[in-house]
Motif scaffolding. Structure first.
Motif, PDB file in Angstrom:
ATOM      1  N   ALA A 288       0.837  -1.209   0.000  1.00  0.00           N
ATOM      2  CA  ALA A 288       0.000   0.000   0.000  1.00  0.00           C
ATOM      3  C   ALA A 288       0.867   1.252   0.000  1.00  0.00           C
ATOM      4  O   ALA A 288       0.532   2.241  -0.671  1.00  0.00           O
ATOM      5  CB  ALA A 288      -0.930  -0.003   1.208  1.00  0.00           C
ATOM      6  N   ILE A 289       1.978   1.213   0.714  1.00  0.00           N
ATOM      7  CA  ILE A 289       2.891   2.358   0.731  1.00  0.00           C
ATOM      8  C   ILE A 289       3.495   2.571  -0.654  1.00  0.00           C
ATOM      9  O   ILE A 289       3.588   3.697  -1.129  1.00  0.00           O
ATOM     10  CB  ILE A 289       3.981   2.171   1.803  1.00  0.00           C
ATOM     11  N   LYS A 290       3.880   1.494  -1.327  1.00  0.00           N
ATOM     12  CA  LYS A 290       4.431   1.615  -2.674  1.00  0.00           C
ATOM     13  C   LYS A 290       3.400   2.193  -3.642  1.00  0.00           C
ATOM     14  O   LYS A 290       3.716   3.047  -4.468  1.00  0.00           O
ATOM     15  CB  LYS A 290       4.920   0.255  -3.175  1.00  0.00           C
ATOM     16  N   ARG A 291       2.141   1.747  -3.526  1.00  0.00           N
ATOM     17  CA  ARG A 291       1.087   2.288  -4.386  1.00  0.00           C
ATOM     18  C   ARG A 291       0.859   3.770  -4.094  1.00  0.00           C
ATOM     19  O   ARG A 291       0.671   4.575  -5.014  1.00  0.00           O
ATOM     20  CB  ARG A 291      -0.213   1.505  -4.182  1.00  0.00           C
ATOM     21  N   LEU A 292       0.914   4.131  -2.817  1.00  0.00           N
ATOM     22  CA  LEU A 292       0.732   5.530  -2.422  1.00  0.00           C
ATOM     23  C   LEU A 292       1.844   6.409  -2.988  1.00  0.00           C
ATOM     24  O   LEU A 292       1.586   7.496  -3.512  1.00  0.00           O
ATOM     25  CB  LEU A 292       0.706   5.623  -0.895  1.00  0.00           C
ATOM     26  N   ILE A 293       3.067   5.936  -2.915  1.00  0.00           N
ATOM     27  CA  ILE A 293       4.210   6.687  -3.452  1.00  0.00           C
ATOM     28  C   ILE A 293       4.102   6.825  -4.963  1.00  0.00           C
ATOM     29  O   ILE A 293       4.309   7.908  -5.515  1.00  0.00           O
ATOM     30  CB  ILE A 293       5.537   6.012  -3.040  1.00  0.00           C
ATOM     31  N   ASN A 294       3.766   5.743  -5.643  1.00  0.00           N
ATOM     32  CA  ASN A 294       3.630   5.801  -7.102  1.00  0.00           C
ATOM     33  C   ASN A 294       2.488   6.718  -7.516  1.00  0.00           C
ATOM     34  O   ASN A 294       2.597   7.446  -8.511  1.00  0.00           O
ATOM     35  CB  ASN A 294       3.436   4.398  -7.674  1.00  0.00           C
TER      36      ASN A 294
ATOM     37  N   ASN B 270      12.920   7.191  -4.106  1.00  0.00           N
ATOM     38  CA  ASN B 270      13.978   7.520  -5.067  1.00  0.00           C
ATOM     39  C   ASN B 270      13.699   6.912  -6.429  1.00  0.00           C
ATOM     40  O   ASN B 270      13.944   7.541  -7.460  1.00  0.00           O
ATOM     41  CB  ASN B 270      15.338   7.071  -4.549  1.00  0.00           C
ATOM     42  N   GLN B 271      13.194   5.667  -6.443  1.00  0.00           N
ATOM     43  CA  GLN B 271      12.867   5.016  -7.710  1.00  0.00           C
ATOM     44  C   GLN B 271      11.739   5.738  -8.433  1.00  0.00           C
ATOM     45  O   GLN B 271      11.700   5.760  -9.659  1.00  0.00           O
ATOM     46  CB  GLN B 271      12.472   3.560  -7.480  1.00  0.00           C
ATOM     47  N   SER B 272      10.827   6.336  -7.674  1.00  0.00           N
ATOM     48  CA  SER B 272       9.695   7.049  -8.260  1.00  0.00           C
ATOM     49  C   SER B 272      10.021   8.504  -8.589  1.00  0.00           C
ATOM     50  O   SER B 272       9.188   9.208  -9.156  1.00  0.00           O
ATOM     51  CB  SER B 272       8.497   7.010  -7.310  1.00  0.00           C
ATOM     52  N   GLY B 273      11.195   8.968  -8.191  1.00  0.00           N
ATOM     53  CA  GLY B 273      11.594  10.338  -8.474  1.00  0.00           C
ATOM     54  C   GLY B 273      11.031  11.357  -7.496  1.00  0.00           C
ATOM     55  O   GLY B 273      10.844  12.510  -7.841  1.00  0.00           O
ATOM     56  N   ILE B 274      10.767  10.920  -6.274  1.00  0.00           N
ATOM     57  CA  ILE B 274      10.206  11.790  -5.243  1.00  0.00           C
ATOM     58  C   ILE B 274      11.204  11.905  -4.097  1.00  0.00           C
ATOM     59  O   ILE B 274      11.815  10.920  -3.696  1.00  0.00           O
ATOM     60  CB  ILE B 274       8.876  11.211  -4.706  1.00  0.00           C
ATOM     61  N   ASP B 275      11.358  13.123  -3.561  1.00  0.00           N
ATOM     62  CA  ASP B 275      12.175  13.316  -2.369  1.00  0.00           C
ATOM     63  C   ASP B 275      11.369  12.882  -1.154  1.00  0.00           C
ATOM     64  O   ASP B 275      10.169  13.147  -1.062  1.00  0.00           O
ATOM     65  CB  ASP B 275      12.569  14.783  -2.209  1.00  0.00           C
ATOM     66  N   PHE B 276      12.033  12.236  -0.210  1.00  0.00           N
ATOM     67  CA  PHE B 276      11.369  11.749   0.997  1.00  0.00           C
ATOM     68  C   PHE B 276      11.894  12.526   2.198  1.00  0.00           C
ATOM     69  O   PHE B 276      13.098  12.680   2.371  1.00  0.00           O
ATOM     70  CB  PHE B 276      11.646  10.255   1.184  1.00  0.00           C
TER      71      PHE B 276
END
Length: 89
Positions: free
Chosen positions: A19-25, A56-62
Motif C-alpha cells: 500500500a505504501i508503494k502504491r501511495l508513493i507511485n 527515489n525510484q519514483s523520483g520523489i524526495d522523501f
C-alpha cells in the motif's frame, strides 16, 4: 520557475508495504516532488530506508517526519532533544 508540490503528512499503514508503494507511485503520478509519512521513533531503520528507496525510484524526495504527542512542556523538550537530529520535520 516550475511549481513543486509537497505532501508532508501522508497517512499510511506502515505494516502494509504494498500500500505504501502504491501511495508513493500515485503521488509521483499526481506530480508531487516531496512527500513525508509520519513514523514513530521505534520504526526500524531498514524499513525507513526501504521507503526512501521506493521514493527515489519514483523520483520523489522523501522527508523523515515524527509526530509528537507530549503531555507536558518538559515531555516536549525531552522528546525534541531525543529526536532532534533523527527527523527532518
Amino acid at each position: 520557475m516550475t511549481r513543486r508540490f509537497a505532501d508532508l503528512h501522508l497517512n499510511a499503514n506502515l505494516k502494509d508495504t504494498q500500500a505504501i508503494k502504491r501511495l508513493i507511485n500515485k503521488a509521483a503520478t499526481l506530480g508531487y516532488h516531496v512527500i513525508s509519512i509520519p513514523f514513530t521513533s521505534e520504526m526500524p531503520q531498514n524499513e525507513v530506508e526501504a521507503i526512501r528507496g521506493t521514493c527515489n525510484q519514483s523520483g520523489i524526495d522523501f522527508v523523515l517526519r515524527a509526530d509528537l504527542h507530549p503531555r507536558t512542556p518538559d515531555d516536549l523538550m525531552r522528546s525534541l532533544r531525543k529526536l532532534r537530529r533523527k527527523y527532518e520535520v
